[in-house]
Design an enzyme around this catalytic site. Structure first.
Site, mmCIF file in Angstrom:
data_model
loop_
_atom_site.group_PDB
_atom_site.id
_atom_site.type_symbol
_atom_site.label_atom_id
_atom_site.label_comp_id
_atom_site.label_asym_id
_atom_site.label_seq_id
_atom_site.Cartn_x
_atom_site.Cartn_y
_atom_site.Cartn_z
ATOM 1 N N SER A 1 1.462 -0.898 3.056
ATOM 2 C CA SER A 1 0.679 -2.070 3.483
ATOM 3 C C SER A 1 -0.665 -1.661 4.059
ATOM 4 O O SER A 1 -0.721 -0.833 4.966
ATOM 5 C CB SER A 1 1.412 -2.847 4.580
ATOM 6 N N HIS B 1 -1.133 -5.873 -0.173
ATOM 7 C CA HIS B 1 -0.660 -5.122 -1.340
ATOM 8 C C HIS B 1 -1.329 -5.723 -2.571
ATOM 9 O O HIS B 1 -1.087 -6.879 -2.900
ATOM 10 C CB HIS B 1 0.853 -5.262 -1.498
ATOM 11 N N ALA C 1 3.357 1.352 6.460
ATOM 12 C CA ALA C 1 2.919 0.900 7.784
ATOM 13 C C ALA C 1 4.182 0.793 8.628
ATOM 14 O O ALA C 1 5.220 0.363 8.140
ATOM 15 C CB ALA C 1 2.263 -0.461 7.660
ATOM 16 N N ASN D 1 1.199 -0.837 14.729
ATOM 17 C CA ASN D 1 1.444 -1.632 15.947
ATOM 18 C C ASN D 1 2.495 -0.915 16.775
ATOM 19 O O ASN D 1 3.243 -0.089 16.245
ATOM 20 C CB ASN D 1 1.956 -3.039 15.577
ATOM 21 N N HIS E 1 0.845 -9.656 11.124
ATOM 22 C CA HIS E 1 0.466 -8.796 10.006
ATOM 23 C C HIS E 1 -1.006 -8.363 10.049
ATOM 24 O O HIS E 1 -1.374 -7.358 9.448
ATOM 25 C CB HIS E 1 0.791 -9.505 8.689
#
Ligand code: HPA
Length: 263
Positions: free
Chosen positions: A31, A62, A114, A226, A238
């Site tokens: 991602s 993506h 990610a 994150n 996101h």
């Protein structure tokens, strides 16, 4: 070793479209990490929707393109857009990049993602080499095999050295696989920390298991986008993924290129 029948149909289509019949490396871009495709020289790409049997990714960040080109003088296929099990794909579709790597006789596959940091010594933007995995509550059944053997330690050692040679300081640790698509609760993250996980994410482990089954060398990298639920204040969403990826995209490209060159 047995692969689903449609994989050779896909390969034939790609070779007819100009891909070579073998490559050095296959890269899966996680991602927000799709910009790596800018690093590929003399590249051309095909949209997933044009490729027979290819699922169309539905996740933000993506792009859904398959690239072929050169990195560090080596032939590379890169998946910009991955297939998550939580999107409803069978595990065998989720590991399609691994099956194609096998049919294109790739020497290695580089799997990126990610992830949320559980380890409180990590920070957003850290790159981490995965040296072990944890399948929490979710068995990951792929094709029949009872010999899943992760051998990520030697590759992780080598990757840290390669990173250091390129002036990059990267973390190393255990990736906790959850099915998703919802983020974890704070209590789950507290438990995962006690269990020894460093980051959490919703991908990569199916691909690693299938690489292990096929005897394909696999290197896996997480970008911490994150801090996981409850590790820092604030809501998870996101957009953080894209922001963190944007900040580290040059270093990520240096790392992946040097792995392609040296691993
Ligand atoms: N949890 C699960 N998957 C993730 C996260 C997270 O915090 N961040 C990026 N992918």
């Amino acid at each position: 070793m047995e692969l689903p029948n449609y994989v050779s149909e896909i390969k034939n289509f790609l070779v007819e479209s100009g891909f070579p019949s073998s490559v050095d490396s296959v890269v899966i871009l996680g991602s927000g990490l799709g910009d790596f495709s800018d690093t590929i020289e003399n590249s051309f790409s095909i949209d997933y929707i044009q490729i027979p049997h290819f699922p169309a990714p539905s996740v933000q960040g993506h792009s859904g393109k398959l690239f072929y080109g050169k990195v560090a003088g080596k032939d590379v296929i890169a998946f910009s857009g991955r297939f998550h099990h939580y999107e409803g794909y069978s595990f065998s579709k989720t590991v399609l990049p691994v099956h194609l790597a096998n049919l294109f006789s790739a020497k290695k596959i580089i799997i990126s993602n990610a992830a949320g940091a559980i380890n409180t010594n990590f920070k957003v933007g850290d790159l981490m080499v995965i040296d072990d995995v944890f399948r929490f509550f979710h068995s990951v059944p792929i094709l029949p095999s009872n010999s899943f053997r992760y051998n990520l330690y030697p590759v992780a050692d080598r990757m840290r050295k390669i990173a250091a040679e390129s002036g990059l300081d990267i973390q190393r640790g255990t990736y906790m696989y959850v099915k998703g698509p919802n983020y974890e609760s704070k209590a789950e993250i507290r438990a995962f920390r006690i269990l020894g996980a460093d980051v959490v994410g919703m991908s990569t482990v199916p691909e690693l298991i299938e690489s292990s089954r096929l005897g394909l060398k696999a290197a896996a990298i997480s970008l911490v986008t994150n801090m996981a639920a409850g590790v820092s204040k604030g809501k998870l969403d996101h957009s953080e993924v894209k922001e963190a990826a944007e900040k580290r995209k040059e270093d990520f490209a240096i790392l992946v290129s040097s792995i392609i060159e040296k691993l």
